[in-house]
Design a protein around this motif. Structure first.
Motif, short mmCIF file in Angstrom:
data_model
loop_
_atom_site.label_atom_id
_atom_site.label_comp_id
_atom_site.label_asym_id
_atom_site.label_seq_id
_atom_site.Cartn_x
_atom_site.Cartn_y
_atom_site.Cartn_z
N SER A 65 -91.43 13.04 -27.15
CA SER A 65 -91.49 12.35 -28.46
C SER A 65 -92.54 12.99 -29.34
N VAL A 66 -92.38 14.25 -29.45
CA VAL A 66 -93.46 14.88 -30.17
C VAL A 66 -92.68 15.78 -31.14
N ASP A 67 -93.42 15.90 -32.37
CA ASP A 67 -92.82 16.91 -33.55
C ASP A 67 -93.98 18.03 -33.64
N ALA A 68 -93.67 18.95 -32.70
CA ALA A 68 -94.77 19.98 -32.70
C ALA A 68 -94.44 21.13 -33.89
N VAL A 69 -95.03 20.97 -34.82
CA VAL A 69 -94.70 21.62 -36.21
C VAL A 69 -95.20 23.20 -36.15
N ASP A 70 -96.07 23.64 -34.93
CA ASP A 70 -96.56 24.90 -34.96
C ASP A 70 -96.16 25.57 -33.72
N GLY A 71 -94.98 25.04 -33.02
CA GLY A 71 -94.58 25.73 -31.89
C GLY A 71 -95.30 25.50 -30.53
N ILE A 72 -94.66 25.73 -29.25
CA ILE A 72 -95.06 25.53 -27.87
C ILE A 72 -94.90 26.76 -27.25
N GLU A 73 -96.19 27.00 -26.35
CA GLU A 73 -96.14 28.04 -25.54
C GLU A 73 -96.40 27.37 -24.11
N VAL A 74 -95.49 27.70 -23.23
CA VAL A 74 -95.49 27.17 -21.77
C VAL A 74 -96.11 28.14 -21.04
N GLN A 75 -97.35 27.78 -20.43
CA GLN A 75 -98.06 28.75 -19.56
C GLN A 75 -98.10 28.25 -18.00
N ALA A 76 -97.66 26.95 -17.82
CA ALA A 76 -97.63 26.49 -16.65
C ALA A 76 -96.43 26.14 -15.95
N ASN A 77 -96.22 26.03 -14.62
CA ASN A 77 -95.01 25.94 -14.11
C ASN A 77 -94.66 24.31 -13.96
N ASN A 78 -93.45 24.10 -14.00
CA ASN A 78 -92.43 22.62 -13.92
C ASN A 78 -92.99 21.99 -15.09
N VAL A 79 -92.98 22.43 -16.37
CA VAL A 79 -93.21 21.79 -17.41
C VAL A 79 -92.07 21.02 -18.00
N THR A 80 -92.09 19.73 -18.56
CA THR A 80 -91.06 19.19 -19.27
C THR A 80 -91.32 18.92 -20.58
N ILE A 81 -90.28 19.27 -21.64
CA ILE A 81 -90.19 19.02 -23.01
C ILE A 81 -89.13 18.27 -23.36
N ARG A 82 -89.07 17.07 -23.75
CA ARG A 82 -88.04 16.31 -23.89
C ARG A 82 -88.11 15.35 -25.40
N ARG A 83 -86.99 14.98 -25.68
CA ARG A 83 -86.87 14.09 -27.01
C ARG A 83 -87.83 14.18 -27.99
N SER A 84 -87.86 15.84 -28.47
CA SER A 84 -88.93 16.24 -29.47
C SER A 84 -88.20 17.27 -30.25
N ARG A 85 -88.91 17.65 -31.30
CA ARG A 85 -88.73 18.48 -32.37
C ARG A 85 -89.76 19.74 -32.20
N VAL A 86 -89.41 21.07 -32.27
CA VAL A 86 -90.35 22.33 -32.16
C VAL A 86 -90.21 23.14 -33.45
N MET A 87 -91.14 23.43 -34.14
CA MET A 87 -90.84 24.20 -35.19
C MET A 87 -92.03 25.31 -35.15
N GLY A 88 -91.79 26.29 -36.39
CA GLY A 88 -92.59 27.51 -36.31
C GLY A 88 -91.98 28.43 -37.27
N ALA A 89 -92.53 29.56 -37.25
CA ALA A 89 -92.14 30.74 -38.09
C ALA A 89 -92.53 31.83 -37.60
#
Length: 238
Positions: free
Chosen positions: A48-72
């Motif tokens: 439930s996050v609005d990540a307006v500057d993007g997400i970088e996954v650097q670890a194992n077994n990460v879950t991203i759900r019910r969210s919006r991810v933006m960037g450029a």
């Protein structure tokens, strides 16, 4: 965003609660997160996050759900970037897009690739809504993409576009890809390579490629080719 068309039952855009992809149909309220979010703790759950500057996954077994991810633009900070070698990433009910007000005629303001998963393993993308991007979902060495809607791309530069695309992994293991029950569209453009694109490693020499890819129950539209798999003689598939 496009009006959903085609056979009844395929995924639809996540612009409203009536859609079947993205976060809106889940009914959650998003909390804004500013700045590039680098996730370094294994097992992290982003919800439930609005990540307006993007997400970088650097670890194992990460879950991203019910969210919006933006960037450029491209790289970490543009949509969801999963580092090479990371395993077990789950992305579900997530919208990935460029920021509101982005100038679609300027490449620097548009997300180049909604999700980057090059050389990852065990990556799952489910009910993803990717739009207003140049390229869509990049698979890794072992990826499942299901029940997602990828369309409405733009291309202000000369990028070779694909809605779902990537290359085989040359790590000596079988590259596995499952693409099941998705709407995969590619907007008209002279550089739109293929809606679904699968090609050999992008270097001069490489070893034998062994792949297991399964495309089932998808609505695939657009592209110079709707589906393009490498015809290189070194590619053997099952």
């Amino acid at each position: 965003s496009p009006t959903p068309t085609g056979p009844v039952g395929f995924p639809t855009p996540g612009d409203t609660a009536a859609g079947t992809t993205g976060w809106r149909h889940t009914g959650v309220t998003l909390t804004v997160h500013t700045g590039l979010w680098r996730i370094t703790t294994p097992g992290t759950v982003v919800d439930s996050v609005d990540a307006v500057d993007g997400i970088e996954v650097q670890a194992n077994n990460v879950t991203i759900r019910r969210s919006r991810v933006m960037g450029a633009n491209t790289g970490p900070g543009a949509g969801i970037w999963i580092d090479a070698g990371v395993s077990g990433t789950l992305i579900e009910d997530v919208e990935v897009t460029s920021r509101p007000g982005a100038d679609v005629t300027m490449e620097s303001q548009i997300v180049d690739r909604a999700i980057t998963a090059f050389k990852t393993r065990g990556t799952v993308m489910s009910r993803v809504y990717a739009h207003r991007i140049i390229r869509g979902l990049q698979f890794g060495c072992d990826t499942v993409i299901s029940d997602s809607y990828v369309d409405d791309e733009v291309n202000p530069g000369g990028a070779h576009m694909s809605a779902v695309g990537g290359e085989t992994c040359d790590d000596g293991l079988v590259t596995r890809l499952v693409v099941n029950h998705n709407h995969i569209g590619l907007s008209p453009n002279e550089q739109n390579s293929a809606a679904c694109l699968y090609y050999p490693p992008q270097r001069t020499t490489y070893g034998v490629q062994v792949v297991d890819f399964r495309f089932t129950d998808n609505e695939i539209r657009g592209g110079t080719y709707a589906v393009w798999f490498s015809s290189d003689p070194k590619l053997s598939g099952t």
